[in-house]
Design a protein around this motif. Structure first.
Motif, PDB file in Angstrom:
ATOM      1  N   GLY A 171       0.824  -1.206   0.000  1.00  0.00           N
ATOM      2  CA  GLY A 171       0.000   0.000   0.000  1.00  0.00           C
ATOM      3  C   GLY A 171       0.857   1.254   0.000  1.00  0.00           C
ATOM      4  O   GLY A 171       0.626   2.193  -0.780  1.00  0.00           O
ATOM      5  N   VAL A 172       1.877   1.247   0.861  1.00  0.00           N
ATOM      6  CA  VAL A 172       2.796   2.386   0.921  1.00  0.00           C
ATOM      7  C   VAL A 172       3.536   2.538  -0.400  1.00  0.00           C
ATOM      8  O   VAL A 172       3.692   3.646  -0.924  1.00  0.00           O
ATOM      9  CB  VAL A 172       3.779   2.196   2.088  1.00  0.00           C
ATOM     10  CG1 VAL A 172       4.871   3.238   2.046  1.00  0.00           C
ATOM     11  CG2 VAL A 172       3.061   2.249   3.412  1.00  0.00           C
ATOM     12  N   ILE A 205      -1.665  -3.424  10.424  1.00  0.00           N
ATOM     13  CA  ILE A 205      -1.291  -4.758   9.959  1.00  0.00           C
ATOM     14  C   ILE A 205       0.213  -4.928  10.016  1.00  0.00           C
ATOM     15  O   ILE A 205       0.734  -5.964  10.453  1.00  0.00           O
ATOM     16  CB  ILE A 205      -1.815  -4.982   8.521  1.00  0.00           C
ATOM     17  CG1 ILE A 205      -3.342  -4.953   8.516  1.00  0.00           C
ATOM     18  CG2 ILE A 205      -1.324  -6.302   7.967  1.00  0.00           C
ATOM     19  CD1 ILE A 205      -3.932  -4.783   7.150  1.00  0.00           C
ATOM     20  N   TYR A 206       0.938  -3.872   9.619  1.00  0.00           N
ATOM     21  CA  TYR A 206       2.400  -3.933   9.663  1.00  0.00           C
ATOM     22  C   TYR A 206       2.878  -4.182  11.083  1.00  0.00           C
ATOM     23  O   TYR A 206       3.756  -5.021  11.315  1.00  0.00           O
ATOM     24  CB  TYR A 206       2.999  -2.625   9.132  1.00  0.00           C
ATOM     25  CG  TYR A 206       4.501  -2.600   9.184  1.00  0.00           C
ATOM     26  CD1 TYR A 206       5.263  -3.026   8.120  1.00  0.00           C
ATOM     27  CD2 TYR A 206       5.162  -2.179  10.334  1.00  0.00           C
ATOM     28  CE1 TYR A 206       6.640  -3.034   8.176  1.00  0.00           C
ATOM     29  CE2 TYR A 206       6.541  -2.176  10.410  1.00  0.00           C
ATOM     30  CZ  TYR A 206       7.270  -2.608   9.332  1.00  0.00           C
ATOM     31  OH  TYR A 206       8.626  -2.620   9.405  1.00  0.00           O
ATOM     32  N   LEU A 312      -5.548 -10.980   9.265  1.00  0.00           N
ATOM     33  CA  LEU A 312      -4.615 -10.014   8.689  1.00  0.00           C
ATOM     34  C   LEU A 312      -4.574 -10.078   7.166  1.00  0.00           C
ATOM     35  O   LEU A 312      -4.565  -9.047   6.502  1.00  0.00           O
ATOM     36  CB  LEU A 312      -3.207 -10.253   9.256  1.00  0.00           C
ATOM     37  CG  LEU A 312      -3.006  -9.875  10.709  1.00  0.00           C
ATOM     38  CD1 LEU A 312      -1.548 -10.002  11.082  1.00  0.00           C
ATOM     39  CD2 LEU A 312      -3.480  -8.466  10.976  1.00  0.00           C
ATOM     40  N   LEU A 313      -4.580 -11.307   6.623  1.00  0.00           N
ATOM     41  CA  LEU A 313      -4.441 -11.421   5.167  1.00  0.00           C
ATOM     42  C   LEU A 313      -5.644 -10.807   4.440  1.00  0.00           C
ATOM     43  O   LEU A 313      -5.457  -9.989   3.534  1.00  0.00           O
ATOM     44  CB  LEU A 313      -4.224 -12.884   4.777  1.00  0.00           C
ATOM     45  CG  LEU A 313      -3.889 -13.100   3.306  1.00  0.00           C
ATOM     46  CD1 LEU A 313      -2.615 -12.352   2.946  1.00  0.00           C
ATOM     47  CD2 LEU A 313      -3.717 -14.573   2.999  1.00  0.00           C
ATOM     48  N   PRO A 314      -6.913 -11.129   4.812  1.00  0.00           N
ATOM     49  CA  PRO A 314      -8.036 -10.452   4.158  1.00  0.00           C
ATOM     50  C   PRO A 314      -8.004  -8.941   4.357  1.00  0.00           C
ATOM     51  O   PRO A 314      -8.225  -8.181   3.404  1.00  0.00           O
ATOM     52  CB  PRO A 314      -9.262 -11.055   4.856  1.00  0.00           C
ATOM     53  CG  PRO A 314      -8.803 -12.335   5.409  1.00  0.00           C
ATOM     54  CD  PRO A 314      -7.380 -12.147   5.755  1.00  0.00           C
ATOM     55  N   LEU A 315      -7.674  -8.503   5.580  1.00  0.00           N
ATOM     56  CA  LEU A 315      -7.609  -7.063   5.834  1.00  0.00           C
ATOM     57  C   LEU A 315      -6.574  -6.400   4.933  1.00  0.00           C
ATOM     58  O   LEU A 315      -6.845  -5.355   4.326  1.00  0.00           O
ATOM     59  CB  LEU A 315      -7.241  -6.806   7.296  1.00  0.00           C
ATOM     60  CG  LEU A 315      -8.384  -6.634   8.280  1.00  0.00           C
ATOM     61  CD1 LEU A 315      -7.818  -6.375   9.663  1.00  0.00           C
ATOM     62  CD2 LEU A 315      -9.274  -5.483   7.841  1.00  0.00           C
ATOM     63  N   LEU A 320      -5.187  -3.183   0.321  1.00  0.00           N
ATOM     64  CA  LEU A 320      -4.445  -3.071  -0.931  1.00  0.00           C
ATOM     65  C   LEU A 320      -5.373  -2.678  -2.076  1.00  0.00           C
ATOM     66  O   LEU A 320      -5.063  -1.775  -2.865  1.00  0.00           O
ATOM     67  CB  LEU A 320      -3.780  -4.424  -1.220  1.00  0.00           C
ATOM     68  CG  LEU A 320      -2.866  -4.479  -2.423  1.00  0.00           C
ATOM     69  CD1 LEU A 320      -1.683  -3.593  -2.171  1.00  0.00           C
ATOM     70  CD2 LEU A 320      -2.424  -5.905  -2.645  1.00  0.00           C
ATOM     71  N   LEU A 321      -6.554  -3.335  -2.141  1.00  0.00           N
ATOM     72  CA  LEU A 321      -7.493  -3.047  -3.227  1.00  0.00           C
ATOM     73  C   LEU A 321      -7.963  -1.601  -3.145  1.00  0.00           C
ATOM     74  O   LEU A 321      -7.994  -0.885  -4.156  1.00  0.00           O
ATOM     75  CB  LEU A 321      -8.683  -4.005  -3.145  1.00  0.00           C
ATOM     76  CG  LEU A 321      -8.372  -5.456  -3.521  1.00  0.00           C
ATOM     77  CD1 LEU A 321      -9.578  -6.342  -3.299  1.00  0.00           C
ATOM     78  CD2 LEU A 321      -7.918  -5.529  -4.971  1.00  0.00           C
ATOM     79  N   VAL A 322      -8.331  -1.155  -1.931  1.00  0.00           N
ATOM     80  CA  VAL A 322      -8.826   0.215  -1.789  1.00  0.00           C
ATOM     81  C   VAL A 322      -7.743   1.207  -2.174  1.00  0.00           C
ATOM     82  O   VAL A 322      -7.984   2.156  -2.934  1.00  0.00           O
ATOM     83  CB  VAL A 322      -9.303   0.447  -0.335  1.00  0.00           C
ATOM     84  CG1 VAL A 322      -9.623   1.903  -0.104  1.00  0.00           C
ATOM     85  CG2 VAL A 322     -10.512  -0.423  -0.041  1.00  0.00           C
ATOM     86  N   THR A 323      -6.524   0.952  -1.675  1.00  0.00           N
ATOM     87  CA  THR A 323      -5.417   1.859  -1.990  1.00  0.00           C
ATOM     88  C   THR A 323      -5.186   1.918  -3.491  1.00  0.00           C
ATOM     89  O   THR A 323      -5.043   3.009  -4.066  1.00  0.00           O
ATOM     90  CB  THR A 323      -4.127   1.387  -1.299  1.00  0.00           C
ATOM     91  OG1 THR A 323      -4.409   1.177   0.074  1.00  0.00           O
ATOM     92  CG2 THR A 323      -3.026   2.404  -1.445  1.00  0.00           C
ATOM     93  N   SER A 324      -5.171   0.761  -4.134  1.00  0.00           N
ATOM     94  CA  SER A 324      -4.885   0.750  -5.567  1.00  0.00           C
ATOM     95  C   SER A 324      -5.989   1.467  -6.330  1.00  0.00           C
ATOM     96  O   SER A 324      -5.707   2.200  -7.283  1.00  0.00           O
ATOM     97  CB  SER A 324      -4.709  -0.680  -6.068  1.00  0.00           C
ATOM     98  OG  SER A 324      -5.857  -1.436  -5.763  1.00  0.00           O
TER      99      SER A 324
END
Lengths: 331, 165
Positions: A171-172, A205-206, A312-315, A320-324
């Motif tokens: 995401g970052v 999450i990180y 964690l993985l679904p979150l 990731l999807l929202v960020t992209s």
């Protein structure tokens, strides 16, 4: 090597020693702080405020008998802690502690990082995974069931959490459009906001996943003393044991540095010089990890896997999807 | 309560504990006083005229459940008189590595010659040194009364400040 070979070699030497000092300080700081969390004093006998305690510990560890367990693979047994320590230290080769700086009293300009490859983040994760070879090999070669269980746990934990960790960091990377760590710091200056704000979910999450990566409480299943004695380093003693501990703490410091760079703007900050900001931010994360250690109990092993794969993985994927989507929309 | 608020609550509890005064007592500098009836290192007492109260009857050794007392009696003579009775303890040894500090010796003694004192610092560098002889136990002993007796409730004493620099 932007500074040339000799300067880089000197810088590496200084940095490795600084990291070792930070490790020594961290062991003292952790024991001291955990003491205060538990309404005790912590080590206070050796030197002022017990500050020389790490040196006393070192003196004790060096004197210890160095033995190789019967039935172990001697070469692998000896090389395992080296692998862990080496890969943990290597991470710092790409961690920037500041931009350019002038050596006081001269006009000589140096960069406050060893190297700045454009795949720095990838390298960090590769090295992070590499250090688990040390745990795996060490646990397997000591010919002890506890060590073996510990190393198996370490590896399965790594596999579970590395995925979420990488997804959280992507995401970052999407927002900054670069894998270079100095590039990420620059991008946060460019965007005018530290990525902890737009990437808060990724930050959480990180934090969770990196705690599992460096196997700290509450995710220290590989060395759960209740059931595994000391996990993969059960059969290790003296300086070899110290190297495993060293690797673990240095990995913790490295992940704190990485968290500062990815989410808190790294060496970016007003008034104070860059390296100082970097240290302050790292200190926040180190404090946080000690605070977590003194608060939370160890999670059960199946729950560790549940948290990793089902939470964690679904979150991280959703984040990731929202960020992209947002990044694509802006562009 | 959700898991998140539960955890946050826990974090706030530990954070508040960070600012509490530590309860640690700095041992060698500060020796916690004991209760008057605390059972520590034994003492052998004397009469006011200086004679030993112990007459070497070995009742303490008989009463000892850990079998750690050894008494060898000898006759007093007019030239060498140690106790008011016929006999005295020529050898009186307590093996402190075996003693369980039950106080039965104290109860068994017909002359109140042995009592359990207040000293609890009984570490030695070797096991041999833990066999305390009559000279060590006899009052006034060389290291007698190392530990203060509680002027107040020992559990009510405030914690000490940080230790030596």
């Amino acid at each position: 090597m932007p500074d040339g070979f000799i300067v880089t070699a000197i810088k590496s030497f200084v940095l490795v020693n600084l990291v070792m000092v930070m490790f020594a300080f961290m062991t003292w700081f952790e024991r001291r702080l955990i003491g205060r969390f538990q309404v005790r004093l912590g080590p206070n006998r050796v030197g002022p405020f017990g500050l020389l305690q790490p040196i006393a510990d070192l003196g004790k560890l060096i004197q210890k008998e160095s033995l190789i367990p019967v039935g172990s693979s001697a070469f692998l047994y000896l090389v395992a802690p080296v692998i862990s320590l080496f890969s943990a230290l290597m991470v710092f080769s790409v961690v920037p502690f500041g931009g350019q700086a002038t050596i006081p009293g001269t006009d000589y300009q140096i960069y406050l990082w060893i190297a700045d490859p454009n795949v720095a983040l990838l390298l960090v994760f590769a090295l992070g995974s590499f250090s688990f070879y040390g745990f795996l090999v060490g646990g397997w070669s000591s010919s002890s069931k506890y060590s073996l269980y510990g190393s198996m746990r370490a590896v399965s934990q790594l596999v579970s959490y590395e995925v979420s960790l990488a997804l959280a960091v992507i995401g970052v990377v999407m927002m900054s459009q670069t894998l270079s760590l100095t590039g990420i710091v620059d991008a946060q200056q460019r965007d005018g906001v530290w990525y902890i704000v737009p990437q808060f979910a990724g930050f959480v999450i990180y934090l969770l996943a990196s705690t599992a990566e460096v196997s700290r409480i509450p995710f220290d299943l590989p060395e759960a003393e209740g059931e595994l004695v000391a996990g993969y380093h059960t059969e290790y003693g003296g300086m070899r044991w110290a190297m495993f501990q060293n690797a673990e703490y240095i990995a913790l410091i490295a992940f704190s540095a990485l968290a500062s760079i990815l989410f808190l703007g790294g060496y970016d900050g007003p008034v104070l010089p860059g390296p100082l900001w970097m240290l302050i931010k790292m200190f926040i994360f180190l404090f946080l990890s000690i605070w977590v250690r003194s608060t939370l109990p160890r999670v059960r092993y199946d729950r560790l896997m549940t948290i990793g794969w089902k939470v964690l993985l679904p979150l991280a994927t959703v984040n990731l999807l929202v960020t992209s989507a947002i990044v694509a929309y802006r562009a | 309560m959700s898991p998140v608020t539960d955890n946050l609550k826990g974090f706030s509890v530990t954070f508040r504990h960070l600012f509490r005064k530590p309860v640690t007592q700095q041992f060698p500098e500060y020796k916690r006083p004991v209760y008057p009836r605390f059972r520590g290192r034994h003492r052998l007492h004397r009469h006011e005229n200086g004679l030993e109260k112990c007459v070497g009857c070995s009742l303490c050794a008989a009463a000892c459940p850990a079998d750690c007392i050894r008494v060898v009696a000898a006759e007093n003579t007019p030239e060498e008189r140690y106790s008011p009775g016929e006999r005295y303890a020529r050898i009186y040894e307590i093996n402190m590595s075996r003693c369980i500090f039950c106080g039965y010796c104290e109860l068994a003694c017909p002359f109140d010659a042995i009592t359990l004192g207040h000293d609890y610092e009984l570490a030695e560098m070797s096991r041999d040194a833990l066999v305390y002889t009559k000279q060590m136990l006899l009052e006034p002993g060389p290291e007698a009364r190392r530990t203060p007796v509680a002027p107040v409730d020992p559990y009510d004493i405030p914690a000490q400040e940080d230790g030596p620099a």
